[in-house]
Design an enzyme around this catalytic site. Structure first.
Site, PDB file in Angstrom:
ATOM      1  N   ASN A   1       0.813  -1.215   0.000  1.00  0.00           N
ATOM      2  CA  ASN A   1       0.000   0.000   0.000  1.00  0.00           C
ATOM      3  C   ASN A   1       0.849   1.268   0.000  1.00  0.00           C
ATOM      4  O   ASN A   1       0.571   2.214  -0.737  1.00  0.00           O
ATOM      5  CB  ASN A   1      -0.947  -0.003   1.197  1.00  0.00           C
ATOM      6  CG  ASN A   1      -1.912  -1.182   1.157  1.00  0.00           C
ATOM      7  OD1 ASN A   1      -1.968  -1.886   0.142  1.00  0.00           O
ATOM      8  ND2 ASN A   1      -2.638  -1.397   2.230  1.00  0.00           N
TER       9      ASN A   1
ATOM     10  N   THR B   1     -13.928  39.248 -31.238  1.00  0.00           N
ATOM     11  CA  THR B   1     -14.735  38.876 -30.075  1.00  0.00           C
ATOM     12  C   THR B   1     -16.019  38.329 -30.690  1.00  0.00           C
ATOM     13  O   THR B   1     -16.457  38.814 -31.745  1.00  0.00           O
ATOM     14  CB  THR B   1     -15.059  40.075 -29.155  1.00  0.00           C
ATOM     15  OG1 THR B   1     -15.830  41.018 -29.890  1.00  0.00           O
ATOM     16  CG2 THR B   1     -13.809  40.757 -28.627  1.00  0.00           C
ATOM     17  N   HIS B   2     -16.591  37.308 -30.090  1.00  0.00           N
ATOM     18  CA  HIS B   2     -17.765  36.624 -30.654  1.00  0.00           C
ATOM     19  C   HIS B   2     -17.484  36.120 -32.065  1.00  0.00           C
ATOM     20  O   HIS B   2     -18.400  36.005 -32.873  1.00  0.00           O
ATOM     21  CB  HIS B   2     -18.990  37.549 -30.688  1.00  0.00           C
ATOM     22  CG  HIS B   2     -19.228  38.291 -29.421  1.00  0.00           C
ATOM     23  ND1 HIS B   2     -19.966  37.792 -28.383  1.00  0.00           N
ATOM     24  CD2 HIS B   2     -18.768  39.505 -28.996  1.00  0.00           C
ATOM     25  CE1 HIS B   2     -19.986  38.669 -27.387  1.00  0.00           C
ATOM     26  NE2 HIS B   2     -19.252  39.709 -27.735  1.00  0.00           N
TER      27      HIS B   2
ATOM     28  N   SER C   1      -7.200  13.846 -48.349  1.00  0.00           N
ATOM     29  CA  SER C   1      -8.418  13.040 -48.257  1.00  0.00           C
ATOM     30  C   SER C   1      -8.278  11.866 -49.205  1.00  0.00           C
ATOM     31  O   SER C   1      -7.616  11.972 -50.238  1.00  0.00           O
ATOM     32  CB  SER C   1      -9.608  13.909 -48.651  1.00  0.00           C
ATOM     33  OG  SER C   1     -10.654  13.106 -49.142  1.00  0.00           O
TER      34      SER C   1
ATOM     35  N   LYS D   1      -7.996  18.386 -50.783  1.00  0.00           N
ATOM     36  CA  LYS D   1      -8.048  18.611 -49.339  1.00  0.00           C
ATOM     37  C   LYS D   1      -6.682  18.705 -48.668  1.00  0.00           C
ATOM     38  O   LYS D   1      -5.777  17.958 -48.977  1.00  0.00           O
ATOM     39  CB  LYS D   1      -8.849  17.500 -48.657  1.00  0.00           C
ATOM     40  CG  LYS D   1     -10.328  17.504 -48.988  1.00  0.00           C
ATOM     41  CD  LYS D   1     -11.065  18.711 -48.444  1.00  0.00           C
ATOM     42  CE  LYS D   1     -11.329  18.597 -46.966  1.00  0.00           C
ATOM     43  NZ  LYS D   1     -12.312  17.549 -46.666  1.00  0.00           N
TER      44      LYS D   1
ATOM     45  N   ASN E   1      -6.081  18.609 -44.809  1.00  0.00           N
ATOM     46  CA  ASN E   1      -6.763  18.509 -43.515  1.00  0.00           C
ATOM     47  C   ASN E   1      -5.794  18.710 -42.360  1.00  0.00           C
ATOM     48  O   ASN E   1      -4.695  18.167 -42.370  1.00  0.00           O
ATOM     49  CB  ASN E   1      -7.450  17.159 -43.383  1.00  0.00           C
ATOM     50  CG  ASN E   1      -8.556  16.974 -44.414  1.00  0.00           C
ATOM     51  OD1 ASN E   1      -9.134  17.963 -44.880  1.00  0.00           O
ATOM     52  ND2 ASN E   1      -8.826  15.747 -44.776  1.00  0.00           N
TER      53      ASN E   1
ATOM     54  N   GLU F   1      -6.740  18.706 -35.161  1.00  0.00           N
ATOM     55  CA  GLU F   1      -8.048  18.156 -34.784  1.00  0.00           C
ATOM     56  C   GLU F   1      -7.899  17.079 -33.710  1.00  0.00           C
ATOM     57  O   GLU F   1      -8.717  16.972 -32.796  1.00  0.00           O
ATOM     58  CB  GLU F   1      -8.759  17.571 -36.009  1.00  0.00           C
ATOM     59  CG  GLU F   1      -9.243  18.640 -36.981  1.00  0.00           C
ATOM     60  CD  GLU F   1      -9.776  18.058 -38.278  1.00  0.00           C
ATOM     61  OE1 GLU F   1     -10.493  17.050 -38.239  1.00  0.00           O
ATOM     62  OE2 GLU F   1      -9.459  18.614 -39.346  1.00  0.00           O
TER      63      GLU F   1
ATOM     64  N   LYS G   1      -4.140   4.205 -11.929  1.00  0.00           N
ATOM     65  CA  LYS G   1      -2.971   4.320 -12.799  1.00  0.00           C
ATOM     66  C   LYS G   1      -3.266   4.503 -14.279  1.00  0.00           C
ATOM     67  O   LYS G   1      -2.675   5.373 -14.921  1.00  0.00           O
ATOM     68  CB  LYS G   1      -2.056   3.116 -12.566  1.00  0.00           C
ATOM     69  CG  LYS G   1      -1.262   3.273 -11.260  1.00  0.00           C
ATOM     70  CD  LYS G   1      -0.473   2.053 -10.887  1.00  0.00           C
ATOM     71  CE  LYS G   1      -1.282   1.025 -10.150  1.00  0.00           C
ATOM     72  NZ  LYS G   1      -1.893   1.495  -8.880  1.00  0.00           N
TER      73      LYS G   1
HETATM   74  N1  ARG Z   1      -1.480  -3.441  -7.459  1.00  0.00           N
HETATM   75  C1  ARG Z   1      -1.928  -2.724  -6.345  1.00  0.00           C
HETATM   76  C2  ARG Z   1      -2.328  -1.296  -6.761  1.00  0.00           C
HETATM   77  O1  ARG Z   1      -2.010  -0.920  -7.825  1.00  0.00           O
HETATM   78  C3  ARG Z   1      -0.857  -2.669  -5.317  1.00  0.00           C
HETATM   79  C4  ARG Z   1      -1.363  -2.554  -3.891  1.00  0.00           C
HETATM   80  C5  ARG Z   1      -2.033  -3.754  -3.472  1.00  0.00           C
HETATM   81  N2  ARG Z   1      -2.287  -3.808  -2.078  1.00  0.00           N
HETATM   82  C6  ARG Z   1      -3.149  -4.688  -1.564  1.00  0.00           C
HETATM   83  N3  ARG Z   1      -3.295  -4.693  -0.318  1.00  0.00           N
HETATM   84  N4  ARG Z   1      -3.816  -5.492  -2.340  1.00  0.00           N
HETATM   85  O2  ARG Z   1      -2.978  -0.599  -6.053  1.00  0.00           O
END
Ligand code: ARG
Length: 457
Positions: free
Chosen positions: A110, A155-156, A277, A283, A285, A290, A325
């Site tokens: 953790n 503006t606008h 295109s 074209k 583009n 974009e 993540k």
């Molecule tokens: N893979 C987990 C994460 O990305 C790591 C932490 C996991 N901890 C646990 N007590 N299961 O959060």
């Protein structure tokens, strides 16, 4: 890969559950941070005599070997592993034996995952910062070359007053300066070490969290262990900052698309960043611009995703947090790609000064200057505004412009008019006279460029 957490559970989870539970596909990119973190952890444990010097040396050498092998590709990440933390520890133990099993003393995944993520994201802050600076460089060069390039300011999306293209570019530069500042501030809060918070409550071992933090380049440590393992504010904040940055890039992209259109023709984007295109041979583009505009939506989605994941989570760590993540990595990858493409795209645009001038000459963008001239002759602004409006209407009806109204015609509206009015409504003069700080005059734009370049130095 055998599970390292078979305590009261047998560890005989179904293959489906293993796959669902696993994060290695996306957290493997933090292998370097994970290994460096573990090296510091071993060093700290040994300094407090929780680990022998011999074990420390063998752990650090083993980790260095794993890092090397992962970098040069001789060791492949095993995607059957649960996550990068388990994978590294497992390989270490395979390689060095018993000492490898002592590494995870006085820490938990953790605090480990929070540490790795903070280390990874502070690196991303630095990379994004460097890439923003490249775009700023391109903007400053464009501004420098176009301090006198007259175009209509809007503006606008209605032609409003003359501005220089350089001034326009500097407007975007100011946004990016704020983005730099935001990232710097965010990095300060990312760079606080959670390691040593352990699972949630701290530890009974006599650890030295500050030493470990210092070894890893952190400025400080989290002061509450429960907060330390459950805080993801820094990732939300970084995505917030990246979202604002993307919003700026998206606005810029939108203008590039408009300006490169046949309707405007203010710029042309170089072939290197323009596509054709498959059916319409004429074209050109602005796909890259974009896409920058389009990718802004997904970054906002990443931000909303994490905010929603965290909402209502009880303290401390919950597996939900593994979902932090992918979004934040995606936001970082996306903004980096956009910045990488934007810098050379800006540096190679062709500025079509004649087209900008042509547009500036239509649309009565000197009408404010006409009114201001009357004010300087003693008329109230409201009366001057009204008279100027009447003259503009008259020109619109006749299809002419303020510059070609004869003096006797002007004098029908006010006997204050004399021949100096023509000088006052000359577009170049209108632009150059806007000398107020932050205005569009060349001198003011030069000051803005200097401010930007001082940040780049
Ligand atoms: N893979 C987990 C994460 O990305 C790591 C932490 C996991 N901890 C646990 N007590 N299961 O959060």
């Amino acid at each position: 890969m055998p599970k390292l957490w078979t305590g009261v559970t047998a560890g005989n989870t179904s293959a489906l559950a293993d796959d669902f539970n696993s994060s290695i596909r996306f957290d493997k990119r933090m292998f370097r941070q994970d290994i460096e973190g573990s090296m510091a952890h071993a060093a700290m444990l040994a300094s407090r005599h929780i680990l022998s010097d011999e074990d420390r040396d063998s752990i650090i050498a083993g980790l260095a070997g794993i890092l090397q092998d992962l970098q040069d590709g001789t060791l492949a990440v095993d995607e059957q592993a649960e996550d990068i933390h388990m994978f590294v520890e497992q390989v270490l133990t395979e390689r060095i034996g018993e000492a490898g099993k002592r590494l995870h003393t006085a820490r938990s995944r953790n605090d480990q995952v929070a540490l790795d993520l903070r280390m990874y994201l502070r690196g991303e802050c630095d990379e994004i910062t460097a890439l923003i600076k490249k775009v700023l460089e391109a903007l400053a060069d464009l501004a420098d070359a176009n301090k006198d390039t007259i175009m209509p300011g809007y503006t606008h999306l209605q032609r409003a007053q003359p501005v220089s293209f350089g001034h326009y570019m500097m407007a975007y530069a100011m946004m990016l300066l704020r983005d730099l500042d935001r990232l710097k501030d965010c990095r300060r809060r990312i760079n606080i070490s959670p390691i040593g918070c352990c699972a949630l409550a701290g530890t009974t071992y006599d650890t030295d969290r500050r030493m470990e933090a210092e070894l890893l380049g952190f400025d400080d440590i989290c002061l509450n262990s429960m907060d330390g393992v459950s805080d993801r504010d820094f990732a939300v904040e970084l995505m917030g900052d990246i979202s604002i940055l993307m919003m700026h890039l998206s606005r810029m992209a939108e203008e590039l698309i408009l300006w490169a259109s046949w309707e405007f023709q203010f710029i042309s984007i170089s072939d290197a960043f323009t596509t054709g295109s498959s059916i319409m041979p004429q074209k050109r583009n602005a796909d890259m611009a974009e896409l920058i505009r389009g990718k802004t939506g997904r970054v906002y989605g990443d931000l909303m995703g994490l905010l929603t994941t965290l909402k209502g989570l009880p303290l401390a760590y919950n597996k939900d947090m593994q979902e932090d993540k992918e979004g934040v990595f995606d936001a970082c990858d996306t903004v980096k790609m956009c910045l990488q493409i934007l810098a050379p795209m800006l540096a190679t645009i062709t500025v079509r000064k004649e087209k900008m001038m042509e547009a500036a000459q239509k649309g009565f963008i000197n009408a404010t200057d006409l009114a201001d001239w009357l004010v300087k002759k003693g008329m109230s602004f409201r009366s001057a505004y009204k008279i100027s409006g009447q003259i503009v209407s008259m020109c619109m009806e006749k299809g002419s412009v303020l510059e070609s109204v004869p003096l006797e015609e002007y004098r029908k509206y006010s006997d204050l008019f004399d021949e100096t009015i023509y000088q006052a409504i000359d577009l170049k003069v209108c632009m150059e006279k806007r000398i107020s700080e932050g205005g569009t005059s060349a001198a003011s734009v030069e000051k803005q460029i200097a401010a930007v370049r001082s940040v780049l130095r």
